[in-house]
Design an enzyme around this catalytic site. Structure first.
Site, PDB file in Angstrom:
ATOM      1  N   LYS A 176       0.861  -1.183   0.000  1.00  0.00           N
ATOM      2  CA  LYS A 176       0.000   0.000   0.000  1.00  0.00           C
ATOM      3  C   LYS A 176       0.891   1.225   0.000  1.00  0.00           C
ATOM      4  CE  LYS A 176      -1.710   2.687   3.061  1.00  0.00           C
ATOM      5  NZ  LYS A 176      -1.684   3.978   2.305  1.00  0.00           N
ATOM      6  N   GLY A 229       7.623   5.274   7.891  1.00  0.00           N
ATOM      7  CA  GLY A 229       6.772   6.421   8.178  1.00  0.00           C
ATOM      8  C   GLY A 229       7.117   7.010   9.525  1.00  0.00           C
ATOM      9  N   SER A 230       6.165   7.676  10.134  1.00  0.00           N
ATOM     10  CA  SER A 230       6.410   8.358  11.402  1.00  0.00           C
ATOM     11  C   SER A 230       6.522   7.359  12.547  1.00  0.00           C
ATOM     12  CB  SER A 230       5.286   9.349  11.697  1.00  0.00           C
ATOM     13  OG  SER A 230       4.093   8.662  12.038  1.00  0.00           O
ATOM     14  N   VAL A 233       2.933   6.453  14.014  1.00  0.00           N
ATOM     15  CA  VAL A 233       2.195   5.443  13.253  1.00  0.00           C
ATOM     16  C   VAL A 233       2.918   4.103  13.326  1.00  0.00           C
ATOM     17  CG1 VAL A 233       1.312   4.793  10.984  1.00  0.00           C
ATOM     18  CG2 VAL A 233       1.186   7.167  11.738  1.00  0.00           C
ATOM     19  N   GLY A 234       4.248   4.125  13.302  1.00  0.00           N
ATOM     20  CA  GLY A 234       5.008   2.888  13.405  1.00  0.00           C
ATOM     21  C   GLY A 234       4.742   2.141  14.688  1.00  0.00           C
ATOM     22  N   GLU A 251      10.988   1.558   9.901  1.00  0.00           N
ATOM     23  CA  GLU A 251      11.954   2.622   9.615  1.00  0.00           C
ATOM     24  C   GLU A 251      11.186   3.924   9.776  1.00  0.00           C
ATOM     25  OE1 GLU A 251      14.216   5.327   8.922  1.00  0.00           O
ATOM     26  OE2 GLU A 251      13.143   5.218   7.023  1.00  0.00           O
ATOM     27  N   CYS A 285      13.672  11.382   6.194  1.00  0.00           N
ATOM     28  CA  CYS A 285      13.964  10.938   7.561  1.00  0.00           C
ATOM     29  C   CYS A 285      15.431  11.160   7.888  1.00  0.00           C
ATOM     30  CB  CYS A 285      13.579   9.476   7.741  1.00  0.00           C
ATOM     31  SG  CYS A 285      14.310   8.358   6.544  1.00  0.00           S
ATOM     32  N   GLU A 390      10.874  16.018  15.146  1.00  0.00           N
ATOM     33  CA  GLU A 390      10.982  15.998  13.692  1.00  0.00           C
ATOM     34  C   GLU A 390       9.963  16.945  13.060  1.00  0.00           C
ATOM     35  OE1 GLU A 390      11.796  12.582  10.405  1.00  0.00           O
ATOM     36  OE2 GLU A 390      10.006  12.296  11.641  1.00  0.00           O
TER      37      GLU A 390
END
Length: 500
Positions: A176, A229-230, A233-234, A251, A285, A390
């Site tokens: 996705k 991703g962030s 969310v990770g 990551e 990142c 970040e």
């Protein structure tokens, strides 16, 4: 002119979402430019995609790894032929300048050729048995159906980091891509199909995280999940996958420090700072979001950096003429603009000094896009939020230090640990920094960006959970099987027959 309608790829067929819902892929530099219309998928679409991948796994796992690798090699050749076409389309949907999108496609090419080589190097081990007439070895086995959730900032490179090692290892995949950049992932998957990948081995579902990403992570037939991703969310992805004991490769975020010593080549460091901080509009990142300056050179470096940041040409990434070529593209969407603006307000409120930028660009050629001025903050202290959290935008903080030990302490004081850099001519300092900086990557006399596919990519602390992409990805996409072959023609009992 009507925008092109795209579909999900499920079992080798391009299908609309079961829901019939769609979303628009918008050019962030020009919101009147609709790059395409994509299906807004849901759990039903995910179920179909996973079922197709599960069916394909029964035969794909039996294809010899060197033969699987040949498909990846052909994919690399096709990507080379299509590089300019795909780069142009990527700049339209993501915004970064053409030089960078060509590099994005090139990274997918490099990954294809590198992972194709791994098809003849999926090594295991042979080792002596403790018993006579017994052979022992370990072999790599594919996991099964792997789910990938990819971000928008490297919309072809990062999907290639996930798909290619998974495929050469014998897995099947459902990916996705980010809803902001669906076309680049589609182009990558289409290239795999054109290179001869069998139907169902890779499936792609488009849509949003809650409706498509979450069902994919939680699906009982998905055996492993790779997410970029962030960190927020990770963490959620990891928790949902853990309920079914699925391995997860994460990551995530970074707040990367570049240390400039007083013996550094300042012009080289300046070039690195500009590229590291404002390349990809700071939306990496690995972006150089903190520059730590030795007090002896801080004033000179700051003056030059601010002058160069102000001179950067911001605009549509497709504009690359000889004069006034665009160097910094738009931010990806309105949410990222709001985040950059919010952190600029927080920085000023906490006492940082705004040296340049700090605002959205809205006039003239910027009126129909999401542009933010390259921003530099001075007088930043290590405990300020602008130095710890970040931003994911063209915003860089300048901090000062007196000793290399103090610089390393500041660099390590955050929750992230992805990339770091040191500019110095002192080899002793360089090796101390390599040893002491808490990060998955350290550069010497180069900015915090520029990873190469044949080295492990990933970080420590809240940046990742220990897995790596690049050449470390094979370890994630395979599982070990230990094999014992007893040719003694009698029962032998390990640890018991060998007790004496």
């Amino acid at each position: 002119m009507a925008s092109k309608l795209y579909h999900n790829l499920i079992g080798g067929e391009w299908l609309p979402s079961v829901s019939g819902q769609t979303f628009q892929n918008i050019n962030p530099a020009d919101h009147s430019d609709v790059v395409g219309i994509f299906p807004s998928s849901n759990a039903e679409d995910v179920n179909l995609a996973v079922a197709a991948a599960k069916k394909a796994f029964t035969t794909w796992r039996l294809v010899p790894a060197p033969k699987r690798a040949e498909i990846l090699y052909r994919t690399g050749e096709l990507l080379t032929q299509r590089k300019e076409e795909y780069a142009q389309l990527m700049t339209r949907e993501m915004g970064k300048v053409l030089a960078e999108t060509r590099g994005d496609v090139q990274e997918a090419i490099d990954t294809a050729f590198y992972m194709a080589g791994e098809g003849r190097r999926l090594y295991g081990q042979t080792t002596p048995s403790e018993l006579q007439n017994k052979f022992a070895m370990s072999i790599r086995m594919p996991i099964g159906v792997c789910a990938m959730i990819a971000p928008w900032n490297f919309p072809m490179a990062i999907p290639s980091w996930k798909l290619f090692p998974a495929l050469v290892s014998g897995n099947t995949c459902v990916i996705k891509p980010a809803e902001d950049t669906p076309l680049s992932a589609l182009n990558l998957v289409q290239t795999l199909m054109d290179a001869g990948l069998p139907a169902g081995v890779v499936n792609i579902v488009f849509g949003y995280g809650p409706e498509a990403g979450a069902p994919l992570v939680e699906h009982p037939d998905v055996r492993a999940v790779s997410f970029t991703g962030s960190s927020a969310v990770g963490s959620h992805v990891a928790q949902r996958a853990a309920a079914n004991f699925k391995p997860v490769s994460l990551e995530m975020g970074g707040k990367n420090a570049m240390i400039v010593m007083d013996d550094a080549n300042l012009e080289l460091a300046l070039e690195g700072a500009l590229w590291g901080a404002f390349g990809t509009t700071g939306q990496r990142c690995t972006a150089t979001s903190r520059i730590l300056l030795h007090k002896n050179i801080a004033a000179e470096f700051t003056q030059k950096l601010v002058a160069h940041a102000r001179a950067l040409s911001v605009g549509n990434g497709l504009n690359e003429g000889a004069e006034n070529a665009v160097q910094v593209g738009p931010q990806i969407n309105e949410q990222q603009i709001e985040t950059s603006a919010k952190y600029c307000e927080i920085a000023v409120a906490e006492g940082a000094k705004l040296l340049t930028g700090g605002e959205r660009l809205i006039d003239g050629p910027y009126a129909n896009g999401t542009f933010f001025a390259p921003t530099v903050f001075g007088d930043v202290q290590p405990d300020m939020r602008i130095a710890r959290e970040e931003v994911f935008g063209p915003v860089v903080s300048l901090l000062e230090f007196s000793t290399i030990e103090e610089a390393i302490e500041i660099a390590n004081s955050i929750d992230y640990g992805l990339s770091t850099a040191l500019y110095s001519k002192d080899v002793n300092r360089a090796f101390a920094a390599i040893r002491d900086l808490e990060a998955g990557i350290t550069y010497i006399n180069a900015p915090t960006i520029g990873a190469e596919v044949h080295l492990p990519f990933g970080g420590v602390k809240q940046t990742g959970n220990g897995h790596r992409e690049g050449n470390g990805a094979i370890d994630f996409y395979t599982t070990w099987k230990s094999v014992y072959i007893d040719y003694s023609d009698k029962l032998q009992r390990a640890q018991i027959d060998n007790a004496e």
